[in-house]
Design a protein around this motif. Structure first.
Motif, PDB file in Angstrom:
ATOM      1  N   ALA A   1      18.448  -6.795   7.405  1.00 61.61           N
ATOM      2  CA  ALA A   1      18.230  -5.810   8.472  1.00 61.61           C
ATOM      3  C   ALA A   1      19.477  -5.687   9.346  1.00 61.61           C
ATOM      4  O   ALA A   1      19.901  -4.578   9.691  1.00 61.61           O
ATOM      5  N   ASN A   2      20.091  -6.815   9.681  1.00 64.98           N
ATOM      6  CA  ASN A   2      21.254  -6.778  10.566  1.00 64.98           C
ATOM      7  C   ASN A   2      22.462  -6.127   9.924  1.00 64.98           C
ATOM      8  O   ASN A   2      23.309  -5.577  10.613  1.00 64.98           O
ATOM      9  N   THR A   3      22.546  -6.260   8.599  1.00 66.18           N
ATOM     10  CA  THR A   3      23.681  -5.622   7.923  1.00 66.18           C
ATOM     11  C   THR A   3      23.276  -4.262   7.360  1.00 66.18           C
ATOM     12  O   THR A   3      23.994  -3.692   6.559  1.00 66.18           O
ATOM     13  N   SER A   4      22.097  -3.768   7.795  1.00 63.90           N
ATOM     14  CA  SER A   4      21.620  -2.436   7.402  1.00 63.90           C
ATOM     15  C   SER A   4      21.540  -2.239   5.907  1.00 63.90           C
ATOM     16  O   SER A   4      21.826  -1.167   5.381  1.00 63.90           O
ATOM     17  N   VAL A   5      21.144  -3.282   5.193  1.00 61.32           N
ATOM     18  CA  VAL A   5      20.922  -3.143   3.744  1.00 61.32           C
ATOM     19  C   VAL A   5      19.436  -2.923   3.524  1.00 61.32           C
ATOM     20  O   VAL A   5      18.628  -3.740   3.947  1.00 61.32           O
ATOM     21  N   PRO A   6      19.050  -1.817   2.865  1.00 64.51           N
ATOM     22  CA  PRO A   6      17.624  -1.584   2.636  1.00 64.51           C
ATOM     23  C   PRO A   6      17.080  -2.514   1.547  1.00 64.51           C
ATOM     24  O   PRO A   6      17.828  -2.998   0.697  1.00 64.51           O
ATOM     25  N   TYR A   7      15.792  -2.808   1.628  1.00 67.13           N
ATOM     26  CA  TYR A   7      15.163  -3.622   0.576  1.00 67.13           C
ATOM     27  C   TYR A   7      13.709  -3.198   0.436  1.00 67.13           C
ATOM     28  O   TYR A   7      13.148  -2.570   1.338  1.00 67.13           O
ATOM     29  N   GLU A   8      13.100  -3.556  -0.671  1.00 67.48           N
ATOM     30  CA  GLU A   8      11.717  -3.184  -0.936  1.00 67.48           C
ATOM     31  C   GLU A   8      10.812  -3.856   0.101  1.00 67.48           C
ATOM     32  O   GLU A   8      10.779  -5.080   0.196  1.00 67.48           O
ATOM     33  N   GLY A   9      10.034  -3.051   0.813  1.00 70.89           N
ATOM     34  CA  GLY A   9       9.184  -3.604   1.854  1.00 70.89           C
ATOM     35  C   GLY A   9       8.144  -4.571   1.309  1.00 70.89           C
ATOM     36  O   GLY A   9       7.679  -5.468   2.007  1.00 70.89           O
ATOM     37  N   TYR A  10       7.771  -4.393   0.041  1.00 72.16           N
ATOM     38  CA  TYR A  10       6.711  -5.223  -0.528  1.00 72.16           C
ATOM     39  C   TYR A  10       7.225  -6.581  -0.985  1.00 72.16           C
ATOM     40  O   TYR A  10       6.494  -7.349  -1.622  1.00 72.16           O
ATOM     41  N   SER A  11       8.494  -6.898  -0.671  1.00 73.97           N
ATOM     42  CA  SER A  11       9.069  -8.132  -1.214  1.00 73.97           C
ATOM     43  C   SER A  11       8.279  -9.381  -0.840  1.00 73.97           C
ATOM     44  O   SER A  11       8.286 -10.369  -1.577  1.00 73.97           O
ATOM     45  N   SER A  12       7.573  -9.334   0.288  1.00 80.92           N
ATOM     46  CA  SER A  12       6.862 -10.567   0.627  1.00 80.92           C
ATOM     47  C   SER A  12       5.713 -10.827  -0.346  1.00 80.92           C
ATOM     48  O   SER A  12       5.180 -11.938  -0.379  1.00 80.92           O
ATOM     49  N   ALA A  13       5.347  -9.819  -1.140  1.00 82.21           N
ATOM     50  CA  ALA A  13       4.394 -10.098  -2.212  1.00 82.21           C
ATOM     51  C   ALA A  13       5.015 -11.082  -3.206  1.00 82.21           C
ATOM     52  O   ALA A  13       4.318 -11.922  -3.783  1.00 82.21           O
ATOM     53  N   LEU A  14       6.321 -10.980  -3.398  1.00 83.95           N
ATOM     54  CA  LEU A  14       7.001 -11.926  -4.290  1.00 83.95           C
ATOM     55  C   LEU A  14       6.926 -13.332  -3.710  1.00 83.95           C
ATOM     56  O   LEU A  14       6.665 -14.307  -4.414  1.00 83.95           O
ATOM     57  N   LEU A  15       7.159 -13.400  -2.407  1.00 87.57           N
ATOM     58  CA  LEU A  15       7.032 -14.700  -1.737  1.00 87.57           C
ATOM     59  C   LEU A  15       5.654 -15.289  -1.960  1.00 87.57           C
ATOM     60  O   LEU A  15       5.506 -16.465  -2.318  1.00 87.57           O
ATOM     61  N   ALA A  16       4.628 -14.462  -1.770  1.00 87.81           N
ATOM     62  CA  ALA A  16       3.261 -14.975  -1.870  1.00 87.81           C
ATOM     63  C   ALA A  16       2.960 -15.476  -3.276  1.00 87.81           C
ATOM     64  O   ALA A  16       2.326 -16.523  -3.453  1.00 87.81           O
TER      65      ALA A  16
ATOM     66  N   GLN B   1       0.829  -1.200   0.000  1.00 85.03           N
ATOM     67  CA  GLN B   1       0.000   0.000   0.000  1.00 85.03           C
ATOM     68  C   GLN B   1       0.866   1.253   0.000  1.00 85.03           C
ATOM     69  O   GLN B   1       0.581   2.210  -0.719  1.00 85.03           O
ATOM     70  N   GLU B   2       1.928   1.219   0.793  1.00 83.38           N
ATOM     71  CA  GLU B   2       2.809   2.388   0.821  1.00 83.38           C
ATOM     72  C   GLU B   2       3.509   2.612  -0.519  1.00 83.38           C
ATOM     73  O   GLU B   2       3.631   3.739  -0.993  1.00 83.38           O
ATOM     74  N   ALA B   3       3.996   1.522  -1.117  1.00 83.45           N
ATOM     75  CA  ALA B   3       4.741   1.652  -2.361  1.00 83.45           C
ATOM     76  C   ALA B   3       3.828   1.985  -3.535  1.00 83.45           C
ATOM     77  O   ALA B   3       4.234   2.679  -4.475  1.00 83.45           O
ATOM     78  N   GLY B   4       2.595   1.508  -3.507  1.00 84.46           N
ATOM     79  CA  GLY B   4       1.682   1.713  -4.622  1.00 84.46           C
ATOM     80  C   GLY B   4       1.731   0.557  -5.599  1.00 84.46           C
ATOM     81  O   GLY B   4       2.812   0.025  -5.906  1.00 84.46           O
ATOM     82  N   LEU B   5       0.556   0.181  -6.099  1.00 81.22           N
ATOM     83  CA  LEU B   5       0.491  -0.973  -7.001  1.00 81.22           C
ATOM     84  C   LEU B   5       1.292  -0.740  -8.274  1.00 81.22           C
ATOM     85  O   LEU B   5       1.821  -1.678  -8.876  1.00 81.22           O
ATOM     86  N   GLY B   6       1.405   0.526  -8.696  1.00 77.54           N
ATOM     87  CA  GLY B   6       2.125   0.839  -9.923  1.00 77.54           C
ATOM     88  C   GLY B   6       3.576   0.379  -9.886  1.00 77.54           C
ATOM     89  O   GLY B   6       4.164   0.006 -10.901  1.00 77.54           O
ATOM     90  N   VAL B   7       4.145   0.387  -8.701  1.00 76.21           N
ATOM     91  CA  VAL B   7       5.545  -0.020  -8.549  1.00 76.21           C
ATOM     92  C   VAL B   7       5.672  -1.537  -8.441  1.00 76.21           C
ATOM     93  O   VAL B   7       6.664  -2.126  -8.870  1.00 76.21           O
ATOM     94  N   VAL B   8       4.645  -2.158  -7.882  1.00 77.68           N
ATOM     95  CA  VAL B   8       4.771  -3.541  -7.468  1.00 77.68           C
ATOM     96  C   VAL B   8       4.490  -4.530  -8.588  1.00 77.68           C
ATOM     97  O   VAL B   8       5.012  -5.646  -8.599  1.00 77.68           O
ATOM     98  N   TRP B   9       3.670  -4.144  -9.574  1.00 73.96           N
ATOM     99  CA  TRP B   9       3.180  -5.153 -10.521  1.00 73.96           C
ATOM    100  C   TRP B   9       4.292  -5.852 -11.280  1.00 73.96           C
ATOM    101  O   TRP B   9       4.253  -7.078 -11.458  1.00 73.96           O
TER     102      TRP B   9
END
Ligand SMILES: Nc1ncnc2c1ncn2[C@@H]1O[C@H](COP(=O)(O)O)[C@@H](O)[C@H]1O
Ligand SMILES: Nc1ncnc2c1ncn2[C@@H]1O[C@H](COP(=O)(O)O)[C@@H](O)[C@H]1O
Ligand SMILES: Nc1ncnc2c1ncn2[C@@H]1O[C@H](COP(=O)(O)O)[C@@H](O)[C@H]1O
Ligand code: NA
Ligand code: NA
Ligand code: NA
Lengths: 327, 102, 327, 102, 102, 327
Positions: free
Chosen positions: A122-137, A59-67
């Motif tokens: 997270a432990n190595t302070s590398v940022p990643y797309e929060g919506y990544s679990s959509a990829l998992l799903a 929701q934060e990223a927007g569907l336009g980015v995620v598709w």
């Protein structure tokens, strides 16, 4: 931080160490075991939490980015069995149904491996797309469907018996409990957004890493009991369980960077490609391809590929992502 | 009122938990009017089946049925379940109250 | 804060009150009960959390500081059955196997009693050595081994049956689930250190006191059902269950202060000596000394000594530690 | 294919959960090829055995075996388990499919 | 020491978990010296009884008893439980060790 | 915030959405299910947490403030079956035992509905009396007793069978597990006060909303399986399940405002009156009125009234409270 340092850092964190404790306890035939209900409860918790957080991030990223990443991930999951199957069938000389079943396991994904990877980032302070679990799903089901089709195509005619019809397999792949929970929680997270996440954060966020550690203790116990099966599985499957994740990890990382994911996001896509299912796929394959030996696929995914990924694999995919992203 | 029991068959099947729904459907088709399902773990030809992950657990299903229904269930289980699932079956003679239920 | 005030303060905190609720509900034959899986799950959680925190504390303190208290604790655990056994055998006129089994229970320790004591210290702002749970971990097994040896020495010859060999007892004492979890989590905590603890603190630290309260509800229910057994046990065992903890508590406190522990740490060592096992010891004794009546030892440790310790004992040992430490 | 059942013995043992592994080993030594284990609680001569702490719970173990194996199991249980554990045993006649498995 | 089994009756009752305590009391009144209780779910005339909420679950209770006690239990179950609870009962012949216990 | 906005806001929060997910999964016959032990464990957690927090709030507010609302709530719970029974008996043409049983369900209360309402108020920043859960605790039993009396009065003579005596019903109503836990935790919270609550807040407070969401997933699954029963129940019961909560909600809100509760508190009293029990009442009725069909009452309370209340009812009662409180 170089690769060795990253591996050391990853190994000395609670989740992999609890997995190792489980392995050792099972090997030493300790009577340590978790109640069955705790195993299912932790699974439910992890899937709901992963889905919810991912949905809020979409929701934060927007569907336009995620598709685009989602579409690519789905295609990857469906494609992986297509090349894994011939490798198993012709190099490994497995029967058709076993080859199809193992291929489906490796095209599908492991939510826990994914989660260890997000913890590593997270432990190595590398940022990643929060919506990544959509990829998992999205990556759970396509490989299962393709695997079943591969198995059925090669199966001789004969009485299929109840439950093996394509409709039932589709049902299992799309309405199996892990898919329903993950996709359902994703939708709920999407609808509630950040404010919803805050309400339930004391349950779905704060204790998450600790719950994961406890769950890995149980997985270690289960994997430890599977180690005996490995001897029967033979050296080919062991090599397969270590090498194929590296190949898939590299493919996932490269494609992730190509479609514009951050190095962190590409690491996660690589991890997903490299990981093998041990929740959704085994159940679906057991119903759809009864001739396939469930011991083989479960031993490979749980007792080889999973430990490989959570110990060495994830830092490796991350290293790839870092190298290949710097121009 | 005296409770006079009637002869009936008890068919017990132990099999992978995954086969539960198939088995219940199959027995209903054969004429069973009910079933009792208990959790179980086990050891057998296909190795240990510990109960901690549901995929690996067994269920123990009991059907109290007429001899004719029992014969039908045995045939269907032999044909449809034995080739596909880790599974054993035994049958015994029991006496029930309220024959009409079965 | 004087002793009475400390007792009042201790009694009016959630953990002992939930225990009392469980006792009352069992006495009133309410149908309140916790599912078996919840009982095991809470046990696993508590042991893993205690171990993990202790391990991280050992890393902070350094092994050089920790070795002496650990060694002393191990010796205490092994020594306690040596004098408890004759008391039970000759004063209490118990058969040899019962005397040995009860002695083993009282030499071994109760993780929950320990935890209530750390909560008591935290609430009264008394500092204590963070690595104290290493003492808990080391004290579980020695008493069990000594107890079994005592019981076997006096057992007549005859068919021992499967499972009663010394090897199996050693295995149960060293690989029993509570020892594996506690020692394993301790090692993990030691390897991960403080940064690891922070990652999983939302699960292993923040909810800890509340989980303990819920667990005590269950223990209260179990103890309440054991109360009936007490009548059969007779007045000697009841007196034993109250007096022996006071003696052992005093011994533990005195020795703790002698080897340089803080008053808080000495309180904990005293509590450990005073506490009786009801998780590891019962299982090991049942297998090793089948002639011993499990009802006796469990009723004494769970229905007398445990409630005594968590209500009056802990403030008392703390009072001893305060008095004897001021020069 | 007709499903003709073969006579066999069903030995059921209810005992303390702690004795589970000993019992399974003992039966294997007597020639049992498999076992089914279910959780159980109970009441008996040694009091109530509620299922809430595992140490106190029972297990219910079933062996489908040949009459000779059954006799051996009965003897071993009488000798090795009865003196040490709260335990009961019963035996009955059943019919199975696939005689070769047992 | 040879293990010679004695004939006895096994009475098995599957009913709503809520009726558990009533059933145990009733059987004790009839002369049963013990009971084994296992969790169960089921399907029957009154619909599915899934095990996830305890109120809806079944229990499966077994009594090993003398034929006279069995007859008394059957009569009491027929009179007191059948009209009030979803419940089935079956009875079979078993052989036990240690006849004195029953 | 107007009514529609409040409803939208309420619907788009995690708890009702997880309930909807459960309903859908059950309708789609997915194999998603929570282990039985998790269901009981979550129930125990929620009741203990609600009680504890309420008790601590009573201590803060003082018994002098709390007694009147508590008394009024008890009377309301006992009174509701008195008019609900004739409605069911003569308008709905239900047999006497069914009418009595359903009336008891609707006079008693649902802890989960109450909790969703407190969440709704918190999210919309409406203050309410912290001791309100004392009202929840007091309202469980009276309706059950009245319902049993109504059913017994009309029951013909005959062999009552074991367990149906009034004494056993009283026992079930007063010592049933939900009452014991709720009242026991309330007392503990009262004795420990705010400082006790702080100790266990990491378990009983922080994760509470999230646990509730997970529990609603399970309730949705159970309710979904009950939907089939509704067809047998007929249109009268469906209408009853929607209309009677609105009436009771209005009564509760009005009386709450009259005795001086804040609009938030009156909303909660209205919600309690409107809610129907599905934990304490079913068990008690099954034992006391065996002729009553448990399917009817459970389907009405769980598959109609509960979803109605958590989606539309609560915002509606709140709207009533706001309108009627402004002079
Ligand atoms: N002889 C036996 N007696 C009792 N249960 C058995 C026996 N053999 C197999 N089983 C049960 O049937 C399941 C499947 O058996 P199998 O196909 O031999 O692996 C096992 O997990 C056991 O629960
Ligand atoms: N007559 C009986 N019928 C069924 N189960 C029994 C009987 N007697 C004992 N049991 C079971 O065997 C266990 C041990 O029995 P006991 O040694 O008599 O305490 C009990 O906890 C019950 O589960
Ligand atoms: N024919 C049957 N065989 C085995 N179990 C049955 C049978 N009929 C009913 N049951 C069990 O008895 C319970 C109550 O049955 P009913 O009263 O028919 O709903 C069901 O939930 C099943 O567990
Ligand atoms: Na994959
Ligand atoms: Na001790
Ligand atoms: Na109400």
């Amino acid at each position: 931080m170089d690769l060795l340092e990253a591996i050391r850092h990853n190994l000395l964190s609670p989740a992999p160490l609890f997995f190792a404790l489980g392995l050792l306890a099972a090997a030493a035939k300790s009577d340590l075991k978790l109640p069955e209900a705790l195993y299912s409860s932790l699974t439910i918790y992890l899937l709901a939490a992963i889905g919810f957080k991912g949905g809020a991030a979409i929701q934060e990223a927007g569907l336009g980015v995620v598709w685009l990443p989602v579409l690519v991930a789905a295609v990857l999951s469906a494609a992986i069995p297509l090349w894994t199957y011939p490798v198993l069938r012709f190099l490994g000389r497995f029967p058709a149904s076993d080859a199809a079943s193992i291929a489906a396991h490796y095209g599908s994904v492991s939510a826990v491996t994914f989660t260890v990877a997000t913890g590593f980032l997270a432990n190595t302070s590398v940022p990643y797309e929060g919506y990544s679990s959509a990829l998992l799903a999205i990556m759970e089901s396509p490989a299962i469907l393709v695997g079943v089709l591969l198995g059925k195509m090669t199966e001789g005619p004969g009485n299929p018996g109840p439950g093996s019809s394509l409709r039932e397999v589709l049902r299992e792949a799309l309405l199996g409990k892990s898919v329903v929970l993950l996709v359902g929680a994703l939708l709920i997270g999407f609808l509630c957004g950040k404010s919803g996440l805050e309400k339930v954060g004391g349950f779905f966020v704060a204790p998450f890493q600790g719950v994961l550690a406890l769950f890995l203790l149980e997985l270690g116990l289960v994997a430890g009991r599977r180690l005996r099966d490995l001897r029967r599985a033979g050296p080919f499957l062991i090599a397969f369980g270590v090498l194929i994740p590296v190949v898939h990890g590299a493919v996932g990382v490269a494609i992730g960077l190509t479609i514009g994911l951050s190095p962190g996001g590409a690491t996660l896509l690589g991890t997903l490609c490299a990981s093998a299912s041990y929740i959704a796929a085994p159940a679906a394959m057991r119903l759809a391809l009864p001739d396939a030996n469930p011991t083989l696929s479960l031993a490979a995914s749980l007792a080889i590929t999973f430990p490989f990924n959570v110990s060495l694999g994830i830092p490796l995919y991350h290293e790839m992502a870092m190298r290949w992203s710097t121009p | 009122m005296t409770a006079t029991p009637h002869p009936m068959r008890l068919v017990t099947i132990v099999c992978e938990a995954l086969a539960r729904d198939l088995l219940l459907r199959l027995a209903r088709e054969c004429g069973a009017h009910g079933a009792t399902v208990s959790p179980a773990s086990g050891v057998g030809a296909t190795g240990e089946r510990p109960a901690d992950i549901e995929e690996g657990a067994n269920v123990r299903v009991e059907f109290v049925v007429t001899p004719e229904t029992a014969a039908r269930i045995l045939e269907r289980v032999e044909r449809d379940l034995f080739p596909r699932f880790a599974c054993i079956l035994w049958e015994s003679d029991v006496r029930v109250l309220r024959r009409g239920k079965f």
